[in-house]
Structures are given as structure tokens and as C-alpha cells.
Design a protein around this motif. Structure first.
Motif, mmCIF file in Angstrom:
data_model
loop_
_atom_site.group_PDB
_atom_site.id
_atom_site.type_symbol
_atom_site.label_atom_id
_atom_site.label_comp_id
_atom_site.label_asym_id
_atom_site.label_seq_id
_atom_site.Cartn_x
_atom_site.Cartn_y
_atom_site.Cartn_z
ATOM 1 N N LEU A 233 -10.171 -4.422 46.796
ATOM 2 C CA LEU A 233 -10.189 -3.711 45.525
ATOM 3 C C LEU A 233 -9.053 -2.703 45.473
ATOM 4 C CD1 LEU A 233 -14.034 -3.007 45.208
ATOM 5 C CD2 LEU A 233 -12.737 -4.864 44.173
ATOM 6 N N SER A 234 -8.428 -2.594 44.330
ATOM 7 C CA SER A 234 -7.354 -1.615 44.139
ATOM 8 C C SER A 234 -7.962 -0.220 43.998
ATOM 9 C CB SER A 234 -6.559 -1.959 42.879
ATOM 10 O OG SER A 234 -7.377 -1.750 41.726
ATOM 11 N N ALA A 235 -7.104 0.793 44.067
ATOM 12 C CA ALA A 235 -7.572 2.164 43.871
ATOM 13 C C ALA A 235 -8.186 2.311 42.482
ATOM 14 C CB ALA A 235 -6.418 3.151 44.053
ATOM 15 N N ARG A 236 -7.613 1.646 41.491
ATOM 16 C CA ARG A 236 -8.159 1.705 40.130
ATOM 17 C C ARG A 236 -9.567 1.115 40.072
ATOM 18 N NH1 ARG A 236 -5.595 0.707 34.451
ATOM 19 N NH2 ARG A 236 -7.458 0.126 33.297
ATOM 20 N N GLN A 237 -9.781 -0.032 40.739
ATOM 21 C CA GLN A 237 -11.111 -0.644 40.764
ATOM 22 C C GLN A 237 -12.111 0.247 41.490
ATOM 23 O OE1 GLN A 237 -9.508 -4.298 42.423
ATOM 24 N NE2 GLN A 237 -10.406 -5.455 40.722
ATOM 25 N N LEU A 238 -11.692 0.876 42.578
ATOM 26 C CA LEU A 238 -12.574 1.800 43.299
ATOM 27 C C LEU A 238 -12.940 2.980 42.412
ATOM 28 C CD1 LEU A 238 -10.813 1.770 46.774
ATOM 29 C CD2 LEU A 238 -12.997 0.720 46.201
ATOM 30 N N ARG A 239 -11.955 3.520 41.718
ATOM 31 C CA ARG A 239 -12.194 4.653 40.818
ATOM 32 C C ARG A 239 -13.218 4.276 39.751
ATOM 33 N NH1 ARG A 239 -7.252 5.324 39.869
ATOM 34 N NH2 ARG A 239 -6.825 6.769 41.555
ATOM 35 N N ARG A 240 -13.128 3.065 39.227
ATOM 36 C CA ARG A 240 -14.071 2.618 38.199
ATOM 37 C C ARG A 240 -15.485 2.493 38.756
ATOM 38 N NH1 ARG A 240 -11.657 -1.915 34.375
ATOM 39 N NH2 ARG A 240 -12.327 -0.601 32.661
ATOM 40 N N LEU A 241 -15.615 2.107 40.043
ATOM 41 C CA LEU A 241 -16.940 2.030 40.657
ATOM 42 C C LEU A 241 -17.567 3.412 40.756
ATOM 43 C CD1 LEU A 241 -16.396 -0.564 43.529
ATOM 44 C CD2 LEU A 241 -17.659 -0.891 41.394
ATOM 45 N N VAL A 242 -16.746 4.416 41.017
ATOM 46 C CA VAL A 242 -17.263 5.776 41.179
ATOM 47 C C VAL A 242 -17.521 6.426 39.823
ATOM 48 C CG1 VAL A 242 -16.711 8.097 42.010
ATOM 49 C CG2 VAL A 242 -16.154 6.108 43.426
ATOM 50 N N TYR A 243 -16.582 6.317 38.935
ATOM 51 C CA TYR A 243 -16.664 7.054 37.671
ATOM 52 C C TYR A 243 -17.072 6.211 36.462
ATOM 53 C CZ TYR A 243 -14.336 10.644 40.360
ATOM 54 O OH TYR A 243 -14.014 11.574 41.313
ATOM 55 N N GLY A 244 -17.194 4.911 36.643
ATOM 56 C CA GLY A 244 -17.617 4.037 35.536
ATOM 57 C C GLY A 244 -16.540 3.592 34.625
#
Length: 96
Positions: free
Chosen positions: A85-96
Motif C-alpha cells: 500500500l502507498s502512503a496515500r492508501q495508508l492515510r486513507r485507512l487511518v483517516y477515511g
């Protein structure tokens, strides 16, 4: 032998508990708790893992850029490695 099978049906990881009792100083109850703890740890979904690690690393004072990079490097070492997962995908998992 029948008694052993019935015991295994009630506790599917009894063979692992037996192994831990034989190979470590753990008592049977302690070994069973260790097995359950390890299974629970690896039972996390990718989303649960990412959110938990983000909270843990954030509480250590790390910033998101470093946090997401560390999580990306940790993920392939999970019992069942999730997709990269990219950093963007990880960020979306955390913040929605």
C-alpha cells in the motif's frame, strides 16, 4: 487416543500448547494464553493493523510521513502479507 482427539476438537491448537509446555518453562495455562494472544495479534485485518500501528507510533511522537513509511516496511512481515500500500492508501485507512 480418543481422549486426545476430543481434547483437540475442543481446543484446535492443543498440539501447539503441548509443544510450548514441552519446549519452554511455561505452564499449560500460560502456554494456552500465549497461543491465544499470538492468534489474536495475527487475526487483525490490514485496516486494524494500520490504525493500531499509527496510534502507537504517533504516541511515540513520530510524524505521519515517518509513520507511514515504517508501516509500509512492517506490513510484508505480517503472517499473511497484505498488498503493498502507498502512503496515500495508508492515510486513507487511518483517516477515511
Amino acid at each position: 487416543m480418543l481422549e486426545r482427539r476430543n481434547r483437540s476438537a475442543d481446543a484446535p491448537h492443543e498440539d501447539l500448547v503441548d509443544h510450548l509446555v514441552r519446549s519452554t518453562p511455561l505452564q499449560r495455562g500460560e502456554a494456552a494464553r500465549v497461543v491465544l494472544d499470538v492468534l489474536a495479534y495475527f487475526d487483525e485485518t490490514t485496516e486494524e493493523f494500520v490504525r493500531r500501528r499509527h496510534r502507537e507510533l504517533q504516541s511515540q511522537g513520530l510524524h505521519n510521513e515517518e509513520i507511514f513509511e515504517r508501516i509500509r516496511h512492517e506490513m510484508p512481515h505480517r503472517a499473511v502479507a497484505p498488498p503493498d500500500l502507498s502512503a496515500r492508501q495508508l492515510r486513507r485507512l487511518v483517516y477515511g
